[in-house]
Design an enzyme around this catalytic site. Structure first.
Site, PDB file in Angstrom:
ATOM      1  N   CYS A 120      26.846  20.929 -15.695  1.00 46.59           N
ATOM      2  CA  CYS A 120      25.928  20.415 -14.660  1.00 46.59           C
ATOM      3  C   CYS A 120      24.816  19.537 -15.220  1.00 46.59           C
ATOM      4  CB  CYS A 120      25.295  21.587 -13.911  1.00 46.59           C
ATOM      5  SG  CYS A 120      26.519  22.688 -13.224  1.00 46.59           S
ATOM      6  N   HIS A 260      19.001  19.949  -9.938  1.00 47.14           N
ATOM      7  CA  HIS A 260      20.414  20.262  -9.753  1.00 47.14           C
ATOM      8  C   HIS A 260      20.554  21.197  -8.560  1.00 47.14           C
ATOM      9  CE1 HIS A 260      24.468  21.407 -10.265  1.00 47.14           C
ATOM     10  NE2 HIS A 260      24.236  22.578 -10.849  1.00 47.14           N
ATOM     11  N   ASN A 290      27.572  22.914  -4.736  1.00 50.71           N
ATOM     12  CA  ASN A 290      27.310  22.607  -6.150  1.00 50.71           C
ATOM     13  C   ASN A 290      28.387  21.653  -6.664  1.00 50.71           C
ATOM     14  OD1 ASN A 290      27.036  22.570  -8.926  1.00 50.71           O
ATOM     15  ND2 ASN A 290      26.847  24.789  -9.159  1.00 50.71           N
TER      16      ASN A 290
END
Ligand code: ACO
Length: 333
Positions: A120, A260, A290
């Site tokens: 990520c 994020h 996500n």
């Protein structure tokens, strides 16, 4: 020495674009697939729906759409770039790199191309690497792409993970900045001691793909979510604070946080660490879930497209992911 020789050198984003697949999977759809509820998913994660790539749609297919849009936005063509860097944890193939497939698709074989793998945190790691590439004088204009097809490595029988992920791509064209805007400071870290908390165990050299690996479902993502959660809150907060300080600024100088998008509770906790009200913290997790390294560049692009950013705004970008890796960037718009 002239004034321009003394100015701090930095890079900036001169164009951006994104792509998400058309197919929407809602929480109501997931209620029919696993033992879960819209209420649980919404309160625990903030996610309402996510995008799912088509069976024949690979990471590079999505990345190329985002890349072309970013090139158009920058007003340049693929002939004007001199490097392609791709952040992904879900490559088309283990090798060649997804960057090479994209280079082929864009018909850009005049440039080098490579992938980086920081889960990520991949887009932020990419910006930090590209800063050195550009300011080191080796490259003038870099195409940096973040793209993920996490739903292709999702175990749709595992309710603890399958409700979380979505697919998409975002791209940016990076150049040296010749004004006050651009990347002011960065902070990046990793801790491989905690790799077992979030991983795709099978398919690499540790557990080469085999019937046994597939039977054990080790080719899918596995995550100890509540453990990861604690580290994510701590590390994203740490990265946000450190990167503001490294830029020589204070929390009061920050106009926006683009974190994020892994969990609304992590997002809010990071906003609180910077003392920011909710309206200054970017959130789109309800729409996309996500998407790993895609979420931060997509957030930046959405903020820009919505006209929310004005010249001089100070933005903090921060991410945390498998590895663990985490990173922050302070950016002046
Ligand atoms: N529906 C209903 N119940 C569920 C579901 C579900 N989808 N998933 C888990 N549960 C249950 C669990 O079984 C558990 O039940 P129990 O109490 O009877 O044992 C209960 O809900 C609580 O489970 P927790 O895992 O403790 O729930 P938590 O509040 O921690 O939320 C979540 C889980 C959303 C995964 C959260 O921990 C999280 O977001 N973690 C961080 C994710 C992250 O940041 N990842 C890093 C980046 S991702 C990347 O790198 C690709």
């Amino acid at each position: 020495m002239t004034d321009s020789d003394k100015r701090p050198r930095r890079i900036k984003i001169v164009g951006s674009g994104f792509y998400v697949p058309d197919k929407v999977l809602t929480n109501a759809d997931l209620e029919k697939m696993v033992d879960t509820s819209d209420e649980w998913i919404t309160t625990r994660s903030g996610i309402k729906e996510r995008r799912i790539s088509a069976p024949d749609e690979a990471t590079s297919d999505m990345a190329m759409v985002a890349a072309r849009r970013a090139l158009d936005d920058a007003g340049v063509s693929k002939d004007d770039i001199d490097l392609i860097v791709v952040a992904t944890a879900t490559p088309d193939t283990i090798f060649p790199s997804t960057a090479c497939w994209i280079q082929k698709g864009l018909d850009a074989d005049h440039v080098p191309a490579f992938d980086i793998q920081a889960a990520c945190s991949g887009f932020l790691y990419g910006m930090i690497i590209c800063e050195s590439m550009i300011l080191g004088g080796n490259h003038k204009r870099v195409l940096l792409i973040a793209a993920e097809t996490l739903t292709k490595i999702t175990n749709w029988e595992d309710r603890t993970t399958c409700v979380l992920f979505g697919d998409g791509a975002a791209a940016a064209v990076l150049e040296e900045s010749f004004d006050e805007s651009g990347m002011l400071a960065h902070y990046w870290k990793a801790d491989g001691n905690l790799g077992d908390l979030l991983l795709q165990p099978g398919g690499g050299s540790r557990e080469p793909i085999s019937q046994e690996v597939v039977d054990k479902k080790n080719h899918f993502v596995t995550m100890k979510g509540n453990e990861v959660f604690k580290h994510a809150v701590k590390r994203m907060g740490e990265a946000a604070e450190k990167v503001v300080k490294k830029a020589g600024l204070s929390k009061a100088d920050v106009d926006y946080l683009i974190p994020h998008q892994a969990n609304i509770r992590i997002i809010k906790a990071t906003g609180r660490r910077l003392g920011l009200p909710d309206e200054k913290v970017f959130v789109n997790i309800h729409k996309y879930g996500n998407m790993s390294c895609v979420t931060v560049p997509l957030g930046l692009h959405e903020m820009k497209a919505a006209g929310r950013l004005k010249k001089g705004d100070v933005i903090v970008l921060v991410a945390f992911g498998a590895g663990f890796t985490w990173a922050g960037i302070t950016y002046r718009w």
